[in-house]
Design a protein around this motif. Sequence first.
Motif, PDB file in Angstrom:
ATOM      1  N   LEU A 251       0.824  -1.215   0.000  1.00 10.80           N
ATOM      2  CA  LEU A 251       0.000   0.000   0.000  1.00 10.80           C
ATOM      3  C   LEU A 251       0.858   1.266   0.000  1.00 10.80           C
ATOM      4  N   ALA A 252       2.128   1.145   0.415  1.00  4.90           N
ATOM      5  CA  ALA A 252       3.042   2.299   0.396  1.00  4.90           C
ATOM      6  C   ALA A 252       3.235   2.848  -1.015  1.00  4.90           C
ATOM      7  N   LYS A 253       2.896   2.033  -2.032  1.00  3.23           N
ATOM      8  CA  LYS A 253       3.098   2.451  -3.432  1.00  3.23           C
ATOM      9  C   LYS A 253       2.060   3.462  -3.880  1.00  3.23           C
ATOM     10  N   PHE A 254       0.937   3.585  -3.145  1.00  5.33           N
ATOM     11  CA  PHE A 254      -0.172   4.405  -3.627  1.00  5.33           C
ATOM     12  C   PHE A 254      -0.173   5.779  -2.975  1.00  5.33           C
ATOM     13  N   VAL A 255      -0.794   6.747  -3.644  1.00  6.70           N
ATOM     14  CA  VAL A 255      -0.802   8.130  -3.162  1.00  6.70           C
ATOM     15  C   VAL A 255      -1.714   8.264  -1.941  1.00  6.70           C
ATOM     16  N   VAL A 256      -2.882   7.630  -1.990  1.00  9.41           N
ATOM     17  CA  VAL A 256      -3.811   7.629  -0.857  1.00  9.41           C
ATOM     18  C   VAL A 256      -4.106   6.182  -0.509  1.00  9.41           C
ATOM     19  N   ALA A 257      -3.888   5.810   0.760  1.00 10.01           N
ATOM     20  CA  ALA A 257      -4.084   4.423   1.183  1.00 10.01           C
ATOM     21  C   ALA A 257      -4.239   4.381   2.698  1.00 10.01           C
ATOM     22  N   PRO A 258      -4.909   3.369   3.226  1.00 13.79           N
ATOM     23  CA  PRO A 258      -4.995   3.220   4.676  1.00 13.79           C
ATOM     24  C   PRO A 258      -3.651   2.842   5.267  1.00 13.79           C
ATOM     25  N   ASP A 259      -3.430   3.253   6.507  1.00 17.40           N
ATOM     26  CA  ASP A 259      -2.202   2.916   7.232  1.00 17.40           C
ATOM     27  C   ASP A 259      -2.572   1.800   8.217  1.00 17.40           C
ATOM     28  N   PHE A 260      -2.711   0.576   7.715  1.00 14.27           N
ATOM     29  CA  PHE A 260      -3.190  -0.571   8.507  1.00 14.27           C
ATOM     30  C   PHE A 260      -2.104  -1.058   9.460  1.00 14.27           C
ATOM     31  N   ASP A 261      -2.471  -1.277  10.740  1.00 12.33           N
ATOM     32  CA  ASP A 261      -1.578  -2.015  11.637  1.00 12.33           C
ATOM     33  C   ASP A 261      -2.113  -3.447  11.778  1.00 12.33           C
ATOM     34  N   GLU A 262      -1.477  -4.263  12.629  1.00 12.57           N
ATOM     35  CA  GLU A 262      -1.864  -5.676  12.719  1.00 12.57           C
ATOM     36  C   GLU A 262      -3.286  -5.841  13.240  1.00 12.57           C
ATOM     37  N   TYR A 376      -9.531  18.245   3.184  1.00 16.95           N
ATOM     38  CA  TYR A 376      -8.183  17.861   2.776  1.00 16.95           C
ATOM     39  C   TYR A 376      -8.101  17.993   1.266  1.00 16.95           C
ATOM     40  N   ARG A 377      -7.206  18.892   0.801  1.00 18.29           N
ATOM     41  CA  ARG A 377      -7.100  19.134  -0.639  1.00 18.29           C
ATOM     42  C   ARG A 377      -5.966  18.304  -1.227  1.00 18.29           C
ATOM     43  N   ILE A 378      -6.229  17.690  -2.368  1.00 17.50           N
ATOM     44  CA  ILE A 378      -5.186  17.098  -3.190  1.00 17.50           C
ATOM     45  C   ILE A 378      -5.337  17.739  -4.563  1.00 17.50           C
ATOM     46  N   ARG A 379      -4.505  18.745  -4.842  1.00 16.82           N
ATOM     47  CA  ARG A 379      -4.643  19.485  -6.096  1.00 16.82           C
ATOM     48  C   ARG A 379      -4.572  18.538  -7.275  1.00 16.82           C
ATOM     49  N   ASN A 380      -5.423  18.749  -8.256  1.00 15.90           N
ATOM     50  CA  ASN A 380      -5.499  17.948  -9.484  1.00 15.90           C
ATOM     51  C   ASN A 380      -6.017  16.532  -9.249  1.00 15.90           C
ATOM     52  N   GLY A 381      -6.225  16.154  -7.966  1.00 14.57           N
ATOM     53  CA  GLY A 381      -6.717  14.802  -7.731  1.00 14.57           C
ATOM     54  C   GLY A 381      -5.683  13.764  -8.115  1.00 14.57           C
ATOM     55  N   ILE A 382      -6.099  12.512  -8.127  1.00 12.23           N
ATOM     56  CA  ILE A 382      -5.199  11.400  -8.465  1.00 12.23           C
ATOM     57  C   ILE A 382      -5.884  10.477  -9.460  1.00 12.23           C
ATOM     58  N   PRO A 384      -7.196   6.628 -10.574  1.00 11.42           N
ATOM     59  CA  PRO A 384      -7.639   5.429  -9.833  1.00 11.42           C
ATOM     60  C   PRO A 384      -6.490   4.474  -9.519  1.00 11.42           C
ATOM     61  N   SER A 385      -5.500   4.392 -10.407  1.00  9.32           N
ATOM     62  CA  SER A 385      -4.377   3.476 -10.180  1.00  9.32           C
ATOM     63  C   SER A 385      -3.442   3.977  -9.080  1.00  9.32           C
ATOM     64  N   GLU A 386      -3.648   5.237  -8.646  1.00 15.73           N
ATOM     65  CA  GLU A 386      -2.845   5.789  -7.526  1.00 15.73           C
ATOM     66  C   GLU A 386      -3.588   5.654  -6.199  1.00 15.73           C
ATOM     67  N   LEU A 387      -4.774   5.053  -6.232  1.00 15.50           N
ATOM     68  CA  LEU A 387      -5.611   4.919  -5.044  1.00 15.50           C
ATOM     69  C   LEU A 387      -5.474   3.507  -4.484  1.00 15.50           C
ATOM     70  N   GLY A 388      -5.116   3.412  -3.220  1.00 17.24           N
ATOM     71  CA  GLY A 388      -4.934   2.104  -2.578  1.00 17.24           C
ATOM     72  C   GLY A 388      -5.952   1.904  -1.475  1.00 17.24           C
ATOM     73  N   PHE A 389      -7.220   2.029  -1.817  1.00 20.76           N
ATOM     74  CA  PHE A 389      -8.219   2.293  -0.770  1.00 20.76           C
ATOM     75  C   PHE A 389      -9.570   1.767  -1.252  1.00 20.76           C
ATOM     76  N   VAL A 390     -10.197   0.877  -0.484  1.00 17.64           N
ATOM     77  CA  VAL A 390     -11.515   0.362  -0.849  1.00 17.64           C
ATOM     78  C   VAL A 390     -12.457   0.615   0.331  1.00 17.64           C
ATOM     79  N   LEU A 391     -13.548   1.337   0.113  1.00  7.19           N
ATOM     80  CA  LEU A 391     -14.564   1.562   1.142  1.00  7.19           C
ATOM     81  C   LEU A 391     -15.734   0.618   0.897  1.00  7.19           C
ATOM     82  N   LEU A 392     -16.356   0.117   1.932  1.00  8.91           N
ATOM     83  CA  LEU A 392     -17.393  -0.914   1.805  1.00  8.91           C
ATOM     84  C   LEU A 392     -18.702  -0.302   1.298  1.00  8.91           C
TER      85      LEU A 392
END
Length: 392
Positions: A251-262, A376-382, A384-392
């Motif tokens: 997930l470190a490869k993506f621009v926006v992603a959850p920071d999951f612990d164990e 939270y602003r992310i100028r120009n957006g990202i 989909p391939s830069e998104l590491g995030f799935v919401l239910l």
Amino acid sequence: PTARRHKFWETQPVGQFRDATDLSLPDGAIEPPTPLSEVRADPYPLPAAFEWYTCDLDDDALLADLYALLAHNYVEDDENLFRFNYSPAFLRWALRPPSFLRAWHIGVRAKESKKLVAFISGIPARIRAREDVVRMAEINFLCVHKKLRSKRLAPVLIREVTRRVHQENIWQAAYTAGVVLPTPITTCRYWHRSLNPKKLIDVGFSRLGPRMTMSRTVRLYKLPDAPLTPGFRRMELRDVAAVSRLLRAYLAKFVVAPDFDELDVEHWLLPQEDVVDSYLVESPETHEVTDFCSFYTLPSSVLNNANYATLKAAYSYYNVAIKTPLQQLMNDALIMAKQKNYDVFNALDVMENESFLKELKFGPGDGQLHYYLYNYRIRNGIKPSELGFVLL
Ligand SMILES: CCCCCCCCCCCCCC(=O)CSCCNC(=O)CCNC(=O)[C@H](O)C(C)(C)COP(=O)(O)OP(=O)(O)OC[C@H]1O[C@@H](n2cnc3c(N)ncnc32)[C@H](O)[C@@H]1OP(=O)(O)O
Ligand SMILES: CN(C)Cc1n[nH]c2ccc(-c3ccc(F)cc3OCCn3ccnc3)cc12
């Protein structure tokens, strides 16, 4: 042309459409935190007939009430053929992750009947945007009863969950929607892989292709009876540490992603029957965990069909392919879903999903899913391939 008015969203600290081209605006928080003593202490006013009602989802009866509200009033597809049918067990899983707050399970009840007529939820999450790990609320399950629509209730629910999140000194949020609001950070497309084409055609989810017979269509989507990757097996509790390492690195490869612990990995990815399934590849030689795939279970009610009431759908969740080609790993996920009698396997074009969709015979869906960050602003957006995030 007169831009569409967003009377509520124009008042909110979100990227405004009019600011889309203003590159002078910095990335990150749009508004600073309010001193906690200045956060509104009392709930927002509701119309007289209604009252706030915090839903304790420990209580089976309250969970059943929430289930029923959503089963009859939650998201439908554009043609109103299907409606999400999140199960009670799924809702408990989705709403009670580590450090969840009961106060963020916000219902609205009719004072007279005590019936649940609206709901909105938040759960705490640590989300990374570029190098910035931010404590956020993930907002989901916003629902107003069909009979109470277009009365501006949604903004009241949103303001109330915002107030309760602010009380916890959290100032950002993440959410997704099928509708366009100010302003998506990215817009994803969803894709469907038929597992039970006969049923999908019968309920109107799919149509027989041109020059295709039903038997040819069934043959086209046929899958092996067992996974093909050596060492492919269900995830177990003992795998949490290895899967956490694998997933965090990926997930470190993506621009926006959850920071999951164990603890997060244990909650979100340990299999639960008819809620979430996860598999990994354990090298037969070294016993190293080299790959991981998962999907969650979200049926849709079929709204008007003589033969079927429900569509059993699997949704691609988090997948990490290191040693095994992603396409091969996802093919094994399809095989498992077919074995467990799913009718369709869905995936968004997020992360590296684009690389297998066509090859594994996914067809494009007819809508989009927009991702949003609040304050939270992310100028120009990202992309989909830069998104590491799935919401239910
Ligand atoms: C620091 C913490 C911050 C936490 C909060 C973060 C933000 C969280 C935001 C929430 C994230 C939820 C994520 C989520 O749950 C996943 S998206 C699924 C949302 N739920 C459904 O689609 C279920 C079926 N529909 C309904 O129940 C109603 O139609 C709803 C309740 C959707 C709107 O009820 P309604 O009776 O149809 O409409 P009014 O009350 O008259 O209100 C109209 C206003 O609501 C705006 N609207 C419409 N749909 C929206 C949507 N999906 N998100 C945000 N806003 C939405 C709309 O643009 C307009 O504002 P505008 O005039 O400015 O355009
Ligand atoms: C994400 N989560 C917030 C629920 C949610 N809200 N709004 C949505 C709009 C689309 C999708 C979606 C996401 C992935 C996918 F493969 C198919 C989808 O919808 C198909 C259309 N549909 C709606 C109901 N039954 C079928 C989810 C959602």
